[in-house]
Design an enzyme around this catalytic site. Structure first.
Site, PDB file in Angstrom:
ATOM      1  N   SER A  51       0.765  -1.886   0.023  1.00 33.97           N
ATOM      2  CA  SER A  51      -0.051  -0.150   0.397  1.00 33.97           C
ATOM      3  C   SER A  51       1.100   1.363   0.552  1.00 33.97           C
ATOM      4  O   SER A  51       1.561   1.414   0.544  1.00 33.97           O
ATOM      5  CB  SER A  51      -0.661  -0.259   0.879  1.00 33.97           C
ATOM      6  OG  SER A  51      -1.301   1.319   1.128  1.00 33.97           O
ATOM      7  N   TYR A  75      -1.427  -0.600  10.355  1.00 38.03           N
ATOM      8  CA  TYR A  75      -1.532  -0.905   9.156  1.00 38.03           C
ATOM      9  C   TYR A  75      -1.003  -1.083   7.994  1.00 38.03           C
ATOM     10  O   TYR A  75       0.341  -1.441   7.414  1.00 38.03           O
ATOM     11  CB  TYR A  75      -3.130  -0.379   8.375  1.00 38.03           C
ATOM     12  CG  TYR A  75      -3.562  -0.808   7.166  1.00 38.03           C
ATOM     13  CD1 TYR A  75      -3.832  -2.127   6.020  1.00 38.03           C
ATOM     14  CD2 TYR A  75      -3.172   0.082   5.902  1.00 38.03           C
ATOM     15  CE1 TYR A  75      -3.877  -2.150   5.004  1.00 38.03           C
ATOM     16  CE2 TYR A  75      -3.474  -0.072   5.176  1.00 38.03           C
ATOM     17  CZ  TYR A  75      -3.694  -1.284   4.192  1.00 38.03           C
ATOM     18  OH  TYR A  75      -4.091  -1.397   2.746  1.00 38.03           O
TER      19      TYR A  75
HETATM   20  P1  NAP Z   1     -11.602  -5.613   0.494  1.00 33.98           P
HETATM   21  O1  NAP Z   1     -12.751  -5.299  -0.800  1.00 33.98           O
HETATM   22  O2  NAP Z   1     -11.307  -5.189   1.496  1.00 33.98           O
HETATM   23  O3  NAP Z   1     -11.355  -7.149   0.080  1.00 33.98           O
HETATM   24  C1  NAP Z   1     -10.567  -8.509   0.729  1.00 33.98           C
HETATM   25  C2  NAP Z   1     -10.489  -9.499   0.473  1.00 33.98           C
HETATM   26  O4  NAP Z   1      -9.799 -10.197   1.745  1.00 33.98           O
HETATM   27  C3  NAP Z   1     -12.017 -10.181   0.561  1.00 33.98           C
HETATM   28  O5  NAP Z   1     -11.882 -11.095  -0.771  1.00 33.98           O
HETATM   29  C4  NAP Z   1     -12.460 -10.961   1.583  1.00 33.98           C
HETATM   30  O6  NAP Z   1     -13.059 -12.356   1.695  1.00 33.98           O
HETATM   31  C5  NAP Z   1     -10.549 -11.550   2.063  1.00 33.98           C
HETATM   32  N1  NAP Z   1     -10.140 -11.631   2.876  1.00 33.98           N
HETATM   33  C6  NAP Z   1     -10.284 -11.275   4.230  1.00 33.98           C
HETATM   34  N2  NAP Z   1      -9.494 -11.372   5.267  1.00 33.98           N
HETATM   35  C7  NAP Z   1      -9.015 -12.475   5.066  1.00 33.98           C
HETATM   36  C8  NAP Z   1      -8.224 -14.149   5.345  1.00 33.98           C
HETATM   37  N3  NAP Z   1      -7.962 -13.925   6.351  1.00 33.98           N
HETATM   38  N4  NAP Z   1      -8.070 -14.799   4.330  1.00 33.98           N
HETATM   39  C9  NAP Z   1      -8.472 -14.809   3.259  1.00 33.98           C
HETATM   40  N5  NAP Z   1      -9.051 -13.868   2.867  1.00 33.98           N
HETATM   41  C10 NAP Z   1      -9.044 -12.717   3.556  1.00 33.98           C
HETATM   42  O7  NAP Z   1     -10.118  -5.247  -0.596  1.00 33.98           O
HETATM   43  P2  NAP Z   1      -9.493  -4.673  -1.491  1.00 33.98           P
HETATM   44  O8  NAP Z   1      -9.265  -3.004  -1.209  1.00 33.98           O
HETATM   45  O9  NAP Z   1      -9.371  -5.321  -2.627  1.00 33.98           O
HETATM   46  O10 NAP Z   1      -7.660  -4.823  -0.640  1.00 33.98           O
HETATM   47  C11 NAP Z   1      -6.791  -5.261  -1.356  1.00 33.98           C
HETATM   48  C12 NAP Z   1      -5.367  -5.765  -0.836  1.00 33.98           C
HETATM   49  O11 NAP Z   1      -5.143  -4.547  -1.440  1.00 33.98           O
HETATM   50  C13 NAP Z   1      -5.443  -5.737   0.466  1.00 33.98           C
HETATM   51  O12 NAP Z   1      -3.927  -6.571   0.927  1.00 33.98           O
HETATM   52  C14 NAP Z   1      -5.433  -4.245   0.447  1.00 33.98           C
HETATM   53  O13 NAP Z   1      -4.361  -3.801   2.413  1.00 33.98           O
HETATM   54  C15 NAP Z   1      -4.186  -3.237  -0.572  1.00 33.98           C
HETATM   55  N6  NAP Z   1      -4.432  -2.245  -0.586  1.00 33.98           N
HETATM   56  C16 NAP Z   1      -5.616  -1.571  -0.828  1.00 33.98           C
HETATM   57  C17 NAP Z   1      -6.320  -0.511  -1.205  1.00 33.98           C
HETATM   58  C18 NAP Z   1      -7.857   0.806  -1.184  1.00 33.98           C
HETATM   59  O14 NAP Z   1      -8.025   1.353  -1.082  1.00 33.98           O
HETATM   60  N7  NAP Z   1      -8.803  -0.741  -1.498  1.00 33.98           N
HETATM   61  C19 NAP Z   1      -5.137   1.076  -1.265  1.00 33.98           C
HETATM   62  C20 NAP Z   1      -3.831  -0.366  -0.679  1.00 33.98           C
HETATM   63  C21 NAP Z   1      -3.816  -1.056  -0.661  1.00 33.98           C
HETATM   64  P3  NAP Z   1     -14.203 -12.436   2.245  1.00 33.98           P
HETATM   65  O15 NAP Z   1     -14.820 -11.112   2.955  1.00 33.98           O
HETATM   66  O16 NAP Z   1     -15.206 -13.748   2.097  1.00 33.98           O
HETATM   67  O17 NAP Z   1     -13.303 -13.049   3.546  1.00 33.98           O
END
Ligand code: NAP
Length: 253
Positions: A148, A162
């Site tokens: 991130s 985080y």
């Molecule tokens: P999201 O929409 O909240 O999706 C998270 C996913 O992770 C869901 O499929 C969830 O599935 C799964 N998950 C959560 N806990 C888990 C666990 N213990 N084991 C396996 N699966 C798990 O998140 P996103 O925004 O797409 O983010 C994806 C990645 O990008 C993350 O690593 C996040 O830190 C990073 N990121 C995101 C942003 C942003 O602004 N969105 C910015 C920087 C970095 P279930 O609900 O079925 O558990």
């Protein structure tokens, strides 16, 4: 490794929604078979798998908490038995928590964030390396970690814990890329900025992407597809000389 491997498998952790689901769909279009990991939402993971199959590739929805060693082992054992050889891993599963100062946080929060974001990445990566590295008789592969921009900015007043977990991902990416460079496995990270997904609602701020848009040089949040495109490129043979890279996808932030 081919750019569009016809018989190779990509595992996307947290592939049921957001960035992970976008990666699964774009990777299927690029020729990968998919293992779509999730914890809670089986229907969402199955919907992603249906899209993968509609693109002509095979798909497995695999439930496992990436922070749980036994569940990760069972997930990989199932894929060993049912799916083509693993050639790609996207360590995408990650969580935030509510905006707090460090002096308000408790141990359970830190254990959850580091358990999923860091230990989860370590557990899945270890299993993948044991299958892909030439040192273990594997045929090589590519790993992309979700870091991130918080690793660079620190997220003060929001979630420095985080941010620290993503700093660990950056360091892991650099070190492991060098450890595996002569074993056919590339390791890179993507550092998204503010991307419009459900992760913000899970941190108690459903409008965060919209609210912070004016602070981003491009004046807008990014989309899951914009992040996924960079990940699918890093997975591909088009990125064959790229390892240890930390790629910002931030709209200039
Ligand atoms: P999201 O929409 O909240 O999706 C998270 C996913 O992770 C869901 O499929 C969830 O599935 C799964 N998950 C959560 N806990 C888990 C666990 N213990 N084991 C396996 N699966 C798990 O998140 P996103 O925004 O797409 O983010 C994806 C990645 O990008 C993350 O690593 C996040 O830190 C990073 N990121 C995101 C942003 C942003 O602004 N969105 C910015 C920087 C970095 P279930 O609900 O079925 O558990």
């Amino acid at each position: 490794m081919d750019a569009a491997p016809s018989d190779r498998l990509l595992l996307v952790t947290g592939g049921s929604r957001g960035i992970g689901a976008a990666v699964a769909r774009q990777a299927a279009a690029a020729g990968w078979h998919l293992a779509v990991n999730y914890t809670r939402d089986a229907a969402a993971a199955e919907a992603v798998c249906a899209d993968v199959r509609a693109a002509g590739r095979q798909a497995w929805a695999v439930q496992a908490d990436v922070a749980d060693e036994g569940q990760v082992a069972a997930m990989f054992a199932r894929l060993d038995a049912e799916a083509p050889p693993l050639a790609g891993l996207v360590n995408n599963a990650g969580v935030v928590d509510r905006a707090q100062r460090l002096d308000e946080m408790d141990l359970a929060r830190w254990q959850r964030i580091f358990g999923i974001n860091v230990i989860g990445t370590l557990l899945c990566t270890r299993a993948a390396v044991r299958r892909m590295s030439s040192r273990h008789g594997g045929h090589g592969g590519s790993i992309v970690n979700l870091s991130s921009v918080a690793a660079r900015l620190g997220a003060p007043g929001w979630y420095v814990d985080y941010a620290a977990s993503k700093g660990a991902i950056d360091t892991l990416t650099v070190g492991l890329s060098r450890e595996l460079a002569a074993e056919g496995v590339r390791v890179n990270a993507v550092r998204p900025g503010i991307i419009d997904t459900e992760i913000h609602a899970s941190g108690g701020q459903p409008d965060r992407a919209r609210d912070l848009a004016p602070t981003i040089p491009m004046q807008r949040a990014g989309t899951a597809d914009e992040v996924a495109a960079s990940i699918v490129w890093l997975l591909s043979d088009a990125a064959s000389y790229t390892t240890g890279a930390l790629l910002d996808v931030t709209g200039g932030r």
